[in-house]
Design an enzyme around this catalytic site. Sequence first.
Site, PDB file in Angstrom:
ATOM      1  CG  ASP A  10      51.755  79.213  62.660  1.00 29.35           C
ATOM      2  OD1 ASP A  10      52.986  79.427  62.687  1.00 29.35           O
ATOM      3  OD2 ASP A  10      50.938  79.992  62.139  1.00 29.35           O
ATOM      4  CG  ASP A  12      53.623  85.318  64.107  1.00 26.92           C
ATOM      5  OD1 ASP A  12      53.508  85.653  65.305  1.00 26.92           O
ATOM      6  OD2 ASP A  12      54.711  85.336  63.501  1.00 26.92           O
TER       7      ASP A  12
HETATM    8 MG    MG Z   1      50.937  81.654  60.917  1.00 26.77          MG
END
Ligand code: MG
Length: 174
Positions: A10, A12
């Site tokens: 992922d 962020d």
């Molecule tokens: Mg995230």
Amino acid sequence: MPAPFAVIFDRDGVLNEDYGYAFEPAKLVWIPGARAAIKRVNAAGGRVMVATNQSGIGRGYYSEAQMHGFHAEMERQLAADGAHIDRIYFCPFHEEAAEARYRQANHPDRKPNPGMLLRALGDFGIDPARALMIGDKPADMQAAGAAGIDGYLYEEGDLEDFLLDAASRTGLPL
Ligand SMILES: [Mg+2]
């Protein structure tokens, strides 16, 4: 030749600090150990992919071009370390998007749906058993599970250490 393997991150909250809809290159702040983690996968011959929900595009907070600018800055800084991301998958859709082209509820790419992960595996010919995902949200774990790969929930600490522990559990050669 050993079977190919992949780590899907992922973005962020895993690679860069998540201060909410990050898109300005000057505000890129790496998570501790993130660049080292990517370089570690590169050096071991694995693929590095990123799968990121970017509903900020659909919501009109920033454009796809601005997001690509943020990614270009990530790649530039990684290159300075001799590291790289093989491919970034992003999902700009959101059910309340201002622009019709981004307006779609429950898009198959939007995590917790596994669309981006399945495409990442398919694009690089990766067996799901030879991949893992690191995310910071339950939606990341749900997407990983739906794609048939091991998901690991990162919360804090050095990301390279976290990756090495995850890789040993899944049996990836890092
Ligand atoms: Mg995230």
